[in-house]
Design a protein around this motif. Structure first.
Motif, PDB file in Angstrom:
ATOM      1  N   GLY A  52      11.473  12.710 -42.730  1.00 31.92           N
ATOM      2  CA  GLY A  52      11.310  11.327 -43.165  1.00 31.92           C
ATOM      3  C   GLY A  52      12.410  10.958 -44.146  1.00 31.92           C
ATOM      4  N   VAL A  53      12.418   9.708 -44.551  1.00 29.62           N
ATOM      5  CA  VAL A  53      13.467   9.228 -45.442  1.00 29.62           C
ATOM      6  C   VAL A  53      13.366   9.891 -46.817  1.00 29.62           C
ATOM      7  CG1 VAL A  53      12.317   7.142 -46.309  1.00 29.62           C
ATOM      8  CG2 VAL A  53      14.788   7.186 -46.104  1.00 29.62           C
ATOM      9  N   THR A  54      12.160  10.163 -47.311  1.00 27.06           N
ATOM     10  CA  THR A  54      12.032  10.850 -48.596  1.00 27.06           C
ATOM     11  C   THR A  54      12.605  12.259 -48.494  1.00 27.06           C
ATOM     12  OG1 THR A  54      10.100   9.536 -49.196  1.00 27.06           O
ATOM     13  CG2 THR A  54      10.425  11.598 -50.398  1.00 27.06           C
ATOM     14  N   ASP A  55      12.340  12.940 -47.380  1.00 23.61           N
ATOM     15  CA  ASP A  55      12.891  14.283 -47.169  1.00 23.61           C
ATOM     16  C   ASP A  55      14.421  14.243 -47.182  1.00 23.61           C
ATOM     17  OD1 ASP A  55      10.223  15.150 -46.730  1.00 23.61           O
ATOM     18  OD2 ASP A  55      10.398  14.605 -44.604  1.00 23.61           O
ATOM     19  N   TRP A  56      14.980  13.219 -46.536  1.00 23.91           N
ATOM     20  CA  TRP A  56      16.435  13.061 -46.511  1.00 23.91           C
ATOM     21  C   TRP A  56      16.971  12.837 -47.921  1.00 23.91           C
ATOM     22  CZ3 TRP A  56      21.175  13.640 -45.488  1.00 23.91           C
ATOM     23  CH2 TRP A  56      22.146  12.726 -45.878  1.00 23.91           C
ATOM     24  N   MET A 105      16.035   9.318 -58.950  1.00 18.95           N
ATOM     25  CA  MET A 105      15.810   8.466 -57.789  1.00 18.95           C
ATOM     26  C   MET A 105      14.600   7.549 -57.926  1.00 18.95           C
ATOM     27  SD  MET A 105      16.838  10.940 -54.605  1.00 18.95           S
ATOM     28  CE  MET A 105      15.704  12.264 -54.988  1.00 18.95           C
ATOM     29  N   GLY A 106      13.778   7.769 -58.958  1.00 20.28           N
ATOM     30  CA  GLY A 106      12.590   6.935 -59.131  1.00 20.28           C
ATOM     31  C   GLY A 106      11.549   7.176 -58.059  1.00 20.28           C
ATOM     32  N   LEU A 107      11.464   8.411 -57.583  1.00 17.53           N
ATOM     33  CA  LEU A 107      10.494   8.746 -56.539  1.00 17.53           C
ATOM     34  C   LEU A 107       9.239   9.355 -57.143  1.00 17.53           C
ATOM     35  CD1 LEU A 107      12.847  10.333 -53.841  1.00 17.53           C
ATOM     36  CD2 LEU A 107      11.802   8.070 -53.796  1.00 17.53           C
ATOM     37  N   ASP A 108       8.142   9.243 -56.414  1.00 16.92           N
ATOM     38  CA  ASP A 108       6.859   9.806 -56.794  1.00 16.92           C
ATOM     39  C   ASP A 108       6.926  11.338 -56.803  1.00 16.92           C
ATOM     40  OD1 ASP A 108       3.825   9.550 -57.029  1.00 16.92           O
ATOM     41  OD2 ASP A 108       4.030  10.765 -55.212  1.00 16.92           O
ATOM     42  N   LYS A 109       6.387  11.955 -57.866  1.00 20.34           N
ATOM     43  CA  LYS A 109       6.444  13.414 -58.010  1.00 20.34           C
ATOM     44  C   LYS A 109       5.753  14.132 -56.863  1.00 20.34           C
ATOM     45  CE  LYS A 109       7.055  13.598 -62.971  1.00 20.34           C
ATOM     46  NZ  LYS A 109       6.594  14.106 -64.253  1.00 20.34           N
ATOM     47  N   ALA A 110       4.620  13.605 -56.416  1.00 22.37           N
ATOM     48  CA  ALA A 110       3.891  14.255 -55.323  1.00 22.37           C
ATOM     49  C   ALA A 110       4.710  14.217 -54.027  1.00 22.37           C
ATOM     50  CB  ALA A 110       2.537  13.593 -55.121  1.00 22.37           C
ATOM     51  N   ALA A 111       5.354  13.093 -53.752  1.00 21.39           N
ATOM     52  CA  ALA A 111       6.165  12.965 -52.537  1.00 21.39           C
ATOM     53  C   ALA A 111       7.353  13.928 -52.580  1.00 21.39           C
ATOM     54  CB  ALA A 111       6.648  11.533 -52.367  1.00 21.39           C
TER      55      ALA A 111
END
Length: 150
Positions: free
Chosen positions: A35-39, A60-66
């Protein structure tokens, strides 16, 4: 007062980001089973070798769980390697196979960026990047809005 959604910059940025991420995720899942988060996580550790998942989240401002799910999946598939750093920290970097996957995926990511910027002159592209960095620099001021109001 009503928002003019055709001129509301946060809305336009979100709309653009969501549509780009959604179409990227569909494409990357079909081609690479990521997925895009994995990328984003794979790309982060290719750029910032031997850094932590927490640092990736912050930048990146991404969710820690993701990010944690992506790191686990990338590690399980042999695309990331890890090493301990301190008491409870773990640092990550891409493996040789992770680098190969990254190199295949980045070609597609760059082609998508080129398609997005179709019709922009070199100067307009430079200006856009400068403006986006300026917006990023204003995020602390945005977070401060409304803090002392109840």
């Amino acid at each position: 007062m009503k928002l003019d959604l055709d001129r509301y910059v946060p809305g336009l940025l979100l709309w653009l980001s969501n549509k780009m991420a959604g179409s990227a995720s569909v494409l990357y899942r079909a081609r690479f089973e990521l997925g895009v988060t994995d990328w984003r996580v794979l790309s982060y550790f290719e750029i910032y070798e031997w850094s932590t998942a927490s640092q990736a989240c912050e930048l990146m401002g991404l969710d820690k769980a993701a990010v944690s799910r992506s790191v686990a999946m990338l590690k399980d598939n042999g695309w990331l390697k890890s090493r301990p750093s301190g008491l409870r920290k773990v640092e990550y970097a891409t493996t040789a196979t992770g680098k190969k996957l990254h190199d295949r995926m980045i070609k597609l990511a760059i082609a998508r960026e080129e398609a997005l910027l179709t019709g922009f002159t070199k100067q307009e592209r430079e200006n856009l990047v400068r403006y986006l960095h300026r917006l990023l620099g204003n995020l602390d001021a945005v977070r401060a809005v409304g803090r002392d109001e109840d």
